[in-house]
Motif scaffolding. Sequence first.
Motif, short mmCIF file in Angstrom:
data_model
loop_
_atom_site.label_atom_id
_atom_site.label_comp_id
_atom_site.label_asym_id
_atom_site.label_seq_id
_atom_site.Cartn_x
_atom_site.Cartn_y
_atom_site.Cartn_z
N ARG A 56 21.05 9.93 79.73
CA ARG A 56 21.70 9.90 81.03
C ARG A 56 21.57 8.49 81.59
O ARG A 56 20.49 7.88 81.56
N VAL A 57 22.66 7.95 82.12
CA VAL A 57 22.71 6.58 82.64
C VAL A 57 22.49 6.63 84.14
O VAL A 57 23.26 7.28 84.87
N ARG A 58 21.45 5.97 84.60
CA ARG A 58 21.16 5.93 86.04
C ARG A 58 21.91 4.77 86.68
O ARG A 58 21.90 3.64 86.18
N LEU A 59 22.51 5.05 87.84
CA LEU A 59 23.30 4.06 88.56
C LEU A 59 22.71 3.85 89.95
O LEU A 59 21.62 4.35 90.26
N ALA A 60 23.42 3.11 90.79
CA ALA A 60 22.98 2.86 92.15
C ALA A 60 23.24 4.08 93.04
O ALA A 60 23.92 5.03 92.63
N TYR A 61 22.70 4.05 94.26
CA TYR A 61 22.85 5.11 95.25
C TYR A 61 22.27 6.44 94.77
O TYR A 61 22.70 7.51 95.20
N GLY A 62 21.31 6.39 93.85
CA GLY A 62 20.71 7.60 93.35
C GLY A 62 21.59 8.43 92.45
O GLY A 62 21.26 9.57 92.13
N ALA A 63 22.72 7.87 92.02
CA ALA A 63 23.67 8.60 91.18
C ALA A 63 23.40 8.32 89.71
O ALA A 63 22.64 7.41 89.33
N SER A 64 24.03 9.08 88.86
CA SER A 64 23.91 8.92 87.41
C SER A 64 25.14 9.52 86.75
O SER A 64 25.97 10.16 87.40
N VAL A 65 25.24 9.30 85.45
CA VAL A 65 26.35 9.84 84.67
C VAL A 65 25.82 10.15 83.27
O VAL A 65 24.98 9.42 82.74
N ASN A 66 26.30 11.23 82.70
CA ASN A 66 25.88 11.62 81.35
C ASN A 66 26.53 10.69 80.32
O ASN A 66 27.72 10.38 80.41
N ALA A 67 25.73 10.25 79.35
CA ALA A 67 26.29 9.41 78.29
C ALA A 67 27.33 10.17 77.48
O ALA A 67 28.28 9.57 76.96
N SER A 68 27.19 11.48 77.36
CA SER A 68 28.17 12.28 76.63
C SER A 68 29.54 12.26 77.30
O SER A 68 30.56 12.48 76.64
N ASP A 69 29.56 11.99 78.63
CA ASP A 69 30.84 11.88 79.33
C ASP A 69 31.51 10.52 79.10
O ASP A 69 32.70 10.36 79.43
N LEU A 70 30.76 9.55 78.55
CA LEU A 70 31.31 8.22 78.28
C LEU A 70 31.73 8.06 76.83
O LEU A 70 32.72 7.38 76.54
N ILE A 71 31.00 8.69 75.90
CA ILE A 71 31.32 8.59 74.48
C ILE A 71 32.65 9.29 74.22
O ILE A 71 32.87 10.43 74.65
N GLY A 72 33.56 8.62 73.52
CA GLY A 72 34.88 9.17 73.25
C GLY A 72 35.94 8.71 74.22
O GLY A 72 37.14 8.90 73.98
N ARG A 73 35.52 8.10 75.33
CA ARG A 73 36.48 7.55 76.31
C ARG A 73 37.00 6.21 75.84
O ARG A 73 36.49 5.61 74.89
N ASN A 74 38.01 5.69 76.54
CA ASN A 74 38.55 4.37 76.28
C ASN A 74 38.09 3.41 77.37
O ASN A 74 37.73 3.83 78.48
N LEU A 75 38.09 2.13 77.04
CA LEU A 75 37.76 1.13 78.03
C LEU A 75 38.74 1.18 79.19
O LEU A 75 39.93 1.49 79.01
N LEU A 76 38.23 0.93 80.38
CA LEU A 76 38.96 0.98 81.65
C LEU A 76 39.23 2.41 82.12
O LEU A 76 39.90 2.60 83.14
N ASP A 77 38.72 3.41 81.40
CA ASP A 77 38.79 4.78 81.92
C ASP A 77 37.89 4.89 83.14
O ASP A 77 36.90 4.17 83.29
N VAL A 78 38.23 5.83 84.01
CA VAL A 78 37.48 6.06 85.24
C VAL A 78 36.85 7.44 85.16
O VAL A 78 37.56 8.43 84.92
N VAL A 79 35.54 7.52 85.34
CA VAL A 79 34.82 8.79 85.34
C VAL A 79 34.03 8.88 86.64
O VAL A 79 33.58 7.86 87.18
N PRO A 80 33.83 10.07 87.18
CA PRO A 80 33.02 10.22 88.39
C PRO A 80 31.53 10.30 88.06
O PRO A 80 31.15 10.87 87.03
N ASP A 81 30.71 9.72 88.91
CA ASP A 81 29.27 9.87 88.72
C ASP A 81 28.81 11.14 89.44
O ASP A 81 29.61 11.90 89.98
#
Length: 404
Positions: A56-81
């Motif tokens: 899991r990737v930790r971001l600012a503002y106490g938010a994070s995003v799952n690495a599994s939600d990033l793998i398989g995406r394309n560059l410049l794709d937008v995902v919600p944290d």
Amino acid sequence: MRLPRPLAPGRLSPLRLSRQYSSGHTVKENDVLFLRQQGTNFPRWHLTAPLRPESRVRLAYGASVNASDLIGRNLLDVVPDSSGRDVVLHEPSMATYIINSARQATPIYPHDANTIVSLLDLNLPRPGEEDEDANAPPFEIFEAGTGMGSLTLHLARALHAANPPTTPALRNSLCTAHYQLHDFGLDLTPEDQAAFDSYRASRRAVLHTLDRNPKHSRAAHKLIRQFRRSLYFPTIDFHIGSIDEYLTERLTQSDGAPFLSHAILDLPSAHENAVPVIQALKPNGLLILFKPSISQIGDFQAWMKRTNQPVRFERVIELAVSTTADGVRDTGGGREWDVKTVIPRGAEADAQPVQVMRPKVGDRVVGGGFVAILRRYHAKASPEAEPVEEETTSQVTPEAKSEP
């Protein structure tokens, strides 16, 4: 011979559809991303660790995003944290990767590293492009002072194309292998270790980097291995210890014959360790000194003349100082400008936008220093000291004129 019928406008060849090379990139496991998180007043950037499906990737503002939600995406794709903020996927450049990575030593900043690599003028052919002896020794560069690994990574990129390609399986093993518990190296399976040893024996260009500090060398090892899924990692041999111990052993193995094509010394007192480096340097090879002070280069030249070393100064240049405005993007040594179209603050609702074009004011100054380029000569044909030209303004007396 029948020529193929030209395609109608707007139609693409099936071959072009099957082989489409572009800047598009699908995010894979073990990739490192540079995430742009939407902020309250300005975006927040975050350099990820190599992506694992379970991490899991930790971001600012106490938010994070799952690495599994990033793998398989394309560059410049937008995902919600996890807080609903938009996160844009970017691929870090080498400069961005270096200046945003954790460090245990002061780096050679990317714009300075690019200058040093360009001074070596590396033009190595790819395997098979020239007729050469299969048993010929490889092209070897020696770097003393690994530090963070910034210059090491830039040098490896310049040498990369001269080596045969690695297999996808071996590269994947180098990415995922754990470090050995009580030794400096990767814990590879016997099959992967045999494949890695076989590849290392087939290299036509090798970069040797040495540091006395084990922590610095281990950190640089990790930094380079994680960049672009170990793309440049197989080109490098890491060493820990003293220059004299390593090069003396290599000279003994070669019966005293020089084997280095170029050498780089990033050390406080380079002249104290330069004798074995010069002995191992082939004639016409370059020796580069990177120093923060010009007086250190003067000390090296005085030692070189005093001990009659078979090297000669060719150039001494001052590296340009760069500024960075946000700590995110490296300017490459140039001056960065702020160019945008905005509506002035406090303007009326129907005000027209205006253009702003002005140099950016950086919040920190990075880089700089001095680089000396020396060339190795044959010991018997060592060039003599250059004469010093001095301007004199002394007047000639009548008595002096009458003397023969």
